[in-house]
Design a protein around this motif. Structure first.
Motif, short mmCIF file in Angstrom:
data_model
loop_
_atom_site.label_atom_id
_atom_site.label_comp_id
_atom_site.label_asym_id
_atom_site.label_seq_id
_atom_site.Cartn_x
_atom_site.Cartn_y
_atom_site.Cartn_z
N ASP A 18 0.83 -1.23 0.13
CA ASP A 18 0.31 -0.21 0.06
C ASP A 18 0.76 1.71 -0.06
N CYS A 19 2.30 0.89 -0.16
CA CYS A 19 3.05 2.31 0.19
C CYS A 19 3.09 2.67 -1.44
N TYR A 20 4.11 3.89 -1.20
CA TYR A 20 5.11 4.24 -2.46
C TYR A 20 6.05 5.18 -1.92
N ILE A 61 9.15 21.49 5.18
CA ILE A 61 8.06 21.29 4.24
C ILE A 61 8.48 19.56 3.67
N GLY A 62 6.73 18.97 3.55
CA GLY A 62 7.15 18.00 2.32
C GLY A 62 7.82 16.45 2.71
N PRO A 63 7.28 16.04 3.39
CA PRO A 63 8.70 15.05 3.95
C PRO A 63 8.57 14.31 3.29
N ALA A 64 7.38 13.95 1.71
CA ALA A 64 7.51 12.61 0.74
C ALA A 64 6.89 10.99 1.85
N SER A 65 8.32 9.82 1.44
CA SER A 65 8.28 9.27 2.68
C SER A 65 9.19 8.94 3.27
N MET A 111 -0.67 9.45 -3.88
CA MET A 111 -0.74 10.82 -3.19
C MET A 111 -0.68 9.58 -1.17
N GLN A 112 -2.20 9.15 -1.51
CA GLN A 112 -1.96 8.41 -0.72
C GLN A 112 -1.70 7.43 0.08
N GLN A 113 -0.78 6.96 -1.10
CA GLN A 113 0.51 5.85 -0.73
C GLN A 113 1.87 6.12 -0.76
N LEU A 114 1.54 7.47 -0.90
CA LEU A 114 2.95 8.02 -0.14
C LEU A 114 2.95 8.33 1.29
N LYS A 115 1.72 8.87 1.62
CA LYS A 115 1.65 9.49 2.63
C LYS A 115 1.73 7.80 4.00
N ASN A 116 1.72 6.66 2.91
CA ASN A 116 1.51 4.98 3.64
C ASN A 116 2.26 5.11 4.06
N SER A 117 3.97 5.38 2.80
CA SER A 117 4.88 5.03 3.00
C SER A 117 5.66 5.97 3.95
N PHE A 120 4.29 3.76 6.89
CA PHE A 120 5.20 2.48 7.18
C PHE A 120 6.33 2.81 7.66
N SER A 121 7.49 3.24 7.23
CA SER A 121 8.84 3.62 7.32
C SER A 121 8.72 4.37 9.47
N HIS A 122 8.12 5.44 9.53
CA HIS A 122 7.86 5.64 10.73
C HIS A 122 7.81 4.70 11.64
N ALA A 123 6.80 4.15 11.74
CA ALA A 123 6.60 2.98 12.61
C ALA A 123 7.79 2.02 12.65
N ALA A 124 8.27 1.54 11.23
CA ALA A 124 9.29 0.27 11.69
C ALA A 124 10.85 1.53 12.08
N LEU A 125 11.19 2.70 11.86
CA LEU A 125 12.33 3.06 12.94
C LEU A 125 11.76 3.99 13.85
N ARG A 126 10.77 3.55 14.37
CA ARG A 126 10.41 3.66 15.53
C ARG A 126 10.52 5.38 15.64
N SER A 127 9.93 6.11 14.72
CA SER A 127 10.10 7.63 14.76
C SER A 127 9.76 8.58 15.78
N LYS A 128 9.96 9.39 16.07
CA LYS A 128 9.00 10.21 17.41
C LYS A 128 8.62 11.69 16.46
N ALA A 129 8.88 11.80 15.53
CA ALA A 129 8.40 12.65 14.55
C ALA A 129 7.30 13.14 13.99
N ASN A 130 6.47 14.40 14.45
CA ASN A 130 5.24 14.78 13.92
C ASN A 130 5.60 15.17 12.18
N LEU A 131 3.85 15.01 12.18
CA LEU A 131 3.43 15.34 10.93
C LEU A 131 2.20 16.21 10.84
N TYR A 132 1.77 17.42 10.24
CA TYR A 132 1.11 17.96 9.52
C TYR A 132 1.01 18.46 9.28
N TYR A 133 -1.05 18.03 8.32
CA TYR A 133 -1.98 17.75 7.40
C TYR A 133 -2.15 19.16 7.07
N GLY A 134 -1.79 19.73 6.63
CA GLY A 134 -2.76 21.40 6.37
C GLY A 134 -1.88 22.49 5.41
#
Ligand SMILES: C[S@@+](CC[C@H](N)C(=O)[O-])C[C@H]1O[C@@H](n2cnc3c(N)ncnc32)[C@H](O)[C@@H]1O
Length: 248
Positions: A18-20, A61-65, A111-117, A120-134
């Motif tokens: 489900d990821c791009y 601004i604009g993290p993509a994957s 775009m949804q698959q890009l956000k999924n990627s 998916f990576s955030h979880a695999a890397l146990r990231s604490k980064a935050n995302l703002y959609y806006g």
């Protein structure tokens, strides 16, 4: 508004199908996910202007994957990324509606698959980064203040790039701008409209000279150091990009 309210709740993405992946990513437990677009693994520090990220609060601004998100985090940054909403979709270049309509459906899926990627990576890397959609043109003050704002290969895709630089410049002490290098534009503070009726470049607005940003940053009171030029790999081919760092 509190931060908890503006940041997105992590999206649980179970299936890598489900990821791009826009970037090539190395994910614990999964190995190398080949990116469809850029492999920045060989040149991250140049891409990010050789800036030190330890203990820095970063607005991206604009993290993509999220390759840069997680690389900055790895270097000690606390990252907040801003991504386009599903409703807005993109700053589409206004080609005739009939032509554009063919793009909207497939684009929404990518775009949804890009956000999924990213998630998916955030979880695999146990990231604490935050995302703002806006809305990138009206960033809420609730995002807070930042040490560094990073605009990596995003301004070329946006109708009003200087408004984004202006907002980032108000919210951060340092700014990092990365974009494609166009040797024929060098020497003057200019940008050139990229779409033509023939090329149907619905996703990209501008080609910039380095001086375009250096001069605008100077206007805003930023000092810019030497502009870095570096080669990065896109679909197996090397391209020259530039990075400008502005500091107050
Ligand atoms: C070409 S990618 C660059 C990814 C990454 N910053 C890099 O340097 O490799 C552009 C990113 O900016 C996002 N983007 C494009 N237009 C946007 C807008 N109007 N508002 C917010 N994000 C936008 C895209 O969704 C994507 O995440």
């Amino acid at each position: 508004m509190s931060n908890e309210k503006i940041f997105a709740t992590p999206l649980k993405v179970d299936d890598v199908a489900d990821c791009y992946f826009y970037h090539t990513m190395e994910l614990p437990g999964y190995g190398v996910m080949e990116g469809r677009d850029w492999d920045l693994r060989g040149g991250v520090d140049e891409y990010l202007g050789k800036v030190a990220f330890a203990r820095q609060r970063v607005l991206e601004i604009g993290p993509a994957s999220g390759f840069l998100t997680f690389e900055m985090e790895k270097r000690g940054a606390d990252v907040v990324s801003v991504e386009v909403t599903a409703e807005h979709g993109w700053d589409f270049v206004p080609y005739p509606a009939k032509k554009l309509e063919e793009v909207f459906g497939p684009r929404r899926i990518v775009m949804q698959q890009l956000k999924n990627s990213y998630w998916f990576s955030h979880a695999a890397l146990r990231s604490k980064a935050n995302l703002y959609y806006g809305d990138v043109y009206n960033l809420p003050t609730a995002l807070g203040e930042f040490d560094i704002a990073v605009m990596g290969s995003v301004l070329l895709h946006c109708r009003d790039p200087l408004r984004i630089v202006e907002q980032c410049g108000k919210m951060a002490r340092s700014v990092v701008i990365v974009d494609m290098f166009h040797p024929d534009l060098e020497g003057a503070p200019v940008c050139r409209l990229a779409p033509t009726p023939q090329n149907f470049l619905w996703h990209t607005w501008w080609h910039f000279s380095t001086k375009f940003f250096a001069q605008f940053l100077a206007v805003m009171g930023f000092a810019t150091s030497d502009i870095l030029r570096h080669q990065q790999r896109h679909r197996g081919k090397a391209y020259t990009l530039f990075t400008i760092v502005g500091r107050r």
